[in-house]
Design a protein around this motif. Structure first.
Motif, mmCIF file in Angstrom:
data_model
loop_
_atom_site.group_PDB
_atom_site.id
_atom_site.type_symbol
_atom_site.label_atom_id
_atom_site.label_comp_id
_atom_site.label_asym_id
_atom_site.label_seq_id
_atom_site.Cartn_x
_atom_site.Cartn_y
_atom_site.Cartn_z
ATOM 1 N N ARG A 15 0.947 -1.361 -0.056
ATOM 2 C CA ARG A 15 -0.153 -0.048 0.007
ATOM 3 C C ARG A 15 0.772 1.231 -0.065
ATOM 4 N NH1 ARG A 15 -4.798 1.038 4.085
ATOM 5 N NH2 ARG A 15 -5.048 -1.033 3.803
ATOM 6 N N ASP A 16 1.826 1.256 0.747
ATOM 7 C CA ASP A 16 2.723 2.444 0.962
ATOM 8 C C ASP A 16 3.303 2.623 -0.533
ATOM 9 O OD1 ASP A 16 2.035 2.734 3.602
ATOM 10 O OD2 ASP A 16 3.769 2.327 4.252
ATOM 11 N N ALA A 17 3.780 1.789 -0.987
ATOM 12 C CA ALA A 17 4.512 1.893 -2.403
ATOM 13 C C ALA A 17 3.541 2.664 -3.372
ATOM 14 C CB ALA A 17 5.022 0.520 -2.979
ATOM 15 N N ALA A 18 2.428 1.954 -3.407
ATOM 16 C CA ALA A 18 1.405 2.557 -4.484
ATOM 17 C C ALA A 18 0.908 3.878 -4.160
ATOM 18 C CB ALA A 18 0.144 1.674 -4.322
ATOM 19 N N GLU A 19 0.683 4.256 -2.651
ATOM 20 C CA GLU A 19 0.338 5.772 -2.524
ATOM 21 C C GLU A 19 1.504 6.757 -2.682
ATOM 22 O OE1 GLU A 19 -1.332 5.150 1.433
ATOM 23 O OE2 GLU A 19 -2.957 4.183 0.682
ATOM 24 N N ILE A 20 2.892 6.372 -2.322
ATOM 25 C CA ILE A 20 3.766 7.264 -2.391
ATOM 26 C C ILE A 20 3.958 7.608 -3.904
ATOM 27 C CG2 ILE A 20 6.326 7.632 -2.076
ATOM 28 C CD1 ILE A 20 5.991 5.922 0.719
ATOM 29 N N LEU A 21 4.033 6.623 -4.864
ATOM 30 C CA LEU A 21 4.083 6.700 -6.325
ATOM 31 C C LEU A 21 2.974 7.575 -6.794
ATOM 32 C CD1 LEU A 21 6.123 6.281 -8.521
ATOM 33 C CD2 LEU A 21 4.861 4.078 -8.654
ATOM 34 N N ALA A 22 1.833 7.247 -6.479
ATOM 35 C CA ALA A 22 0.444 8.134 -6.832
ATOM 36 C C ALA A 22 0.663 9.669 -6.437
ATOM 37 C CB ALA A 22 -0.607 7.330 -6.177
ATOM 38 N N PHE A 23 1.179 9.732 -5.263
ATOM 39 C CA PHE A 23 1.027 11.064 -4.509
ATOM 40 C C PHE A 23 2.283 11.890 -5.436
ATOM 41 C CE2 PHE A 23 2.936 14.250 -1.585
ATOM 42 C CZ PHE A 23 1.898 14.988 -1.230
ATOM 43 N N SER A 24 3.316 11.238 -5.649
ATOM 44 C CA SER A 24 4.533 12.022 -6.678
ATOM 45 C C SER A 24 4.011 12.320 -7.773
ATOM 46 C CB SER A 24 5.715 10.920 -6.783
ATOM 47 O OG SER A 24 6.444 11.558 -7.384
ATOM 48 N N LEU A 27 1.427 15.317 -7.581
ATOM 49 C CA LEU A 27 2.269 16.375 -7.365
ATOM 50 C C LEU A 27 2.618 16.957 -8.886
ATOM 51 C CD1 LEU A 27 4.264 15.799 -4.251
ATOM 52 C CD2 LEU A 27 2.323 17.318 -4.398
ATOM 53 N N ASP A 28 3.012 16.232 -10.031
ATOM 54 C CA ASP A 28 3.469 16.358 -11.149
ATOM 55 C C ASP A 28 2.291 16.712 -12.146
ATOM 56 O OD1 ASP A 28 6.182 15.981 -10.599
ATOM 57 O OD2 ASP A 28 6.108 13.823 -11.671
ATOM 58 N N GLY A 29 0.888 16.716 -11.473
ATOM 59 C CA GLY A 29 -0.234 17.226 -12.171
ATOM 60 C C GLY A 29 -1.112 16.119 -12.923
ATOM 61 N N TYR A 30 -0.530 14.720 -12.635
ATOM 62 C CA TYR A 30 -1.415 13.344 -13.043
ATOM 63 C C TYR A 30 -2.479 13.240 -12.201
ATOM 64 C CZ TYR A 30 2.537 12.742 -16.394
ATOM 65 O OH TYR A 30 3.449 12.633 -17.004
ATOM 66 N N LYS A 31 -3.632 12.796 -12.878
ATOM 67 C CA LYS A 31 -4.789 12.162 -11.694
ATOM 68 C C LYS A 31 -4.451 10.743 -11.721
ATOM 69 C CE LYS A 31 -9.775 12.048 -11.607
ATOM 70 N NZ LYS A 31 -9.890 12.449 -10.437
#
Length: 123
Positions: A15-24, A27-31
């Protein structure tokens, strides 16, 4: 949906790996959206209709290779599929099974390399 938004689904059973990557990526503007296994990934992808999927390979239940096959059967080449795995290039499991993917990333993911593989925002 905004015509300029680029949707990315991040699939990882950690979960943490998915959430950190998604959050990053957000921040770049991806949904972004996340899923923690192959079954959830298929449901989220059906709902979100992403431009790109970052897909972990080693997951319980349906693994990333099977998810990639199902996505190609259903969507063809409509979305960019990126394999994300800890397997090394010399690993015997890296073979024609990866033919369903557009790109391959080894963990830990290098953000600069990953961003070059993603569809551009607004493009």
């Amino acid at each position: 949906m905004d015509a300029d938004e680029v949707r990315v689904v991040v699939v990882d059973d950690v979960r943490d790996a998915a959430e950190i990557l998604a959050f990053s990526l957000a921040l770049d503007g991806y949904k972004t959206a996340t899923a923690r296994d192959g079954y959830e990934a298929l449901a989220v992808i059906e709902e979100v209709q992403p431009h790109c999927v970052l897909l972990d390979i080693d997951m319980p239940g349906i693994d990333g290779l099977e998810v990639s096959r199902k996505l190609r059967e259903r969507y063809g080449a409509e979305m960019v599929l990126i394999a994300v795995t800890g397997w090394g290039h010399a690993d015997q499991r890296i073979s024609a099974d990866f033919a369903h993917f557009d790109h391959y990333l080894r963990k830990p993911v290098d953000p600069k390399v990953m961003r070059r593989m993603l569809p551009p925002i607004g493009g």
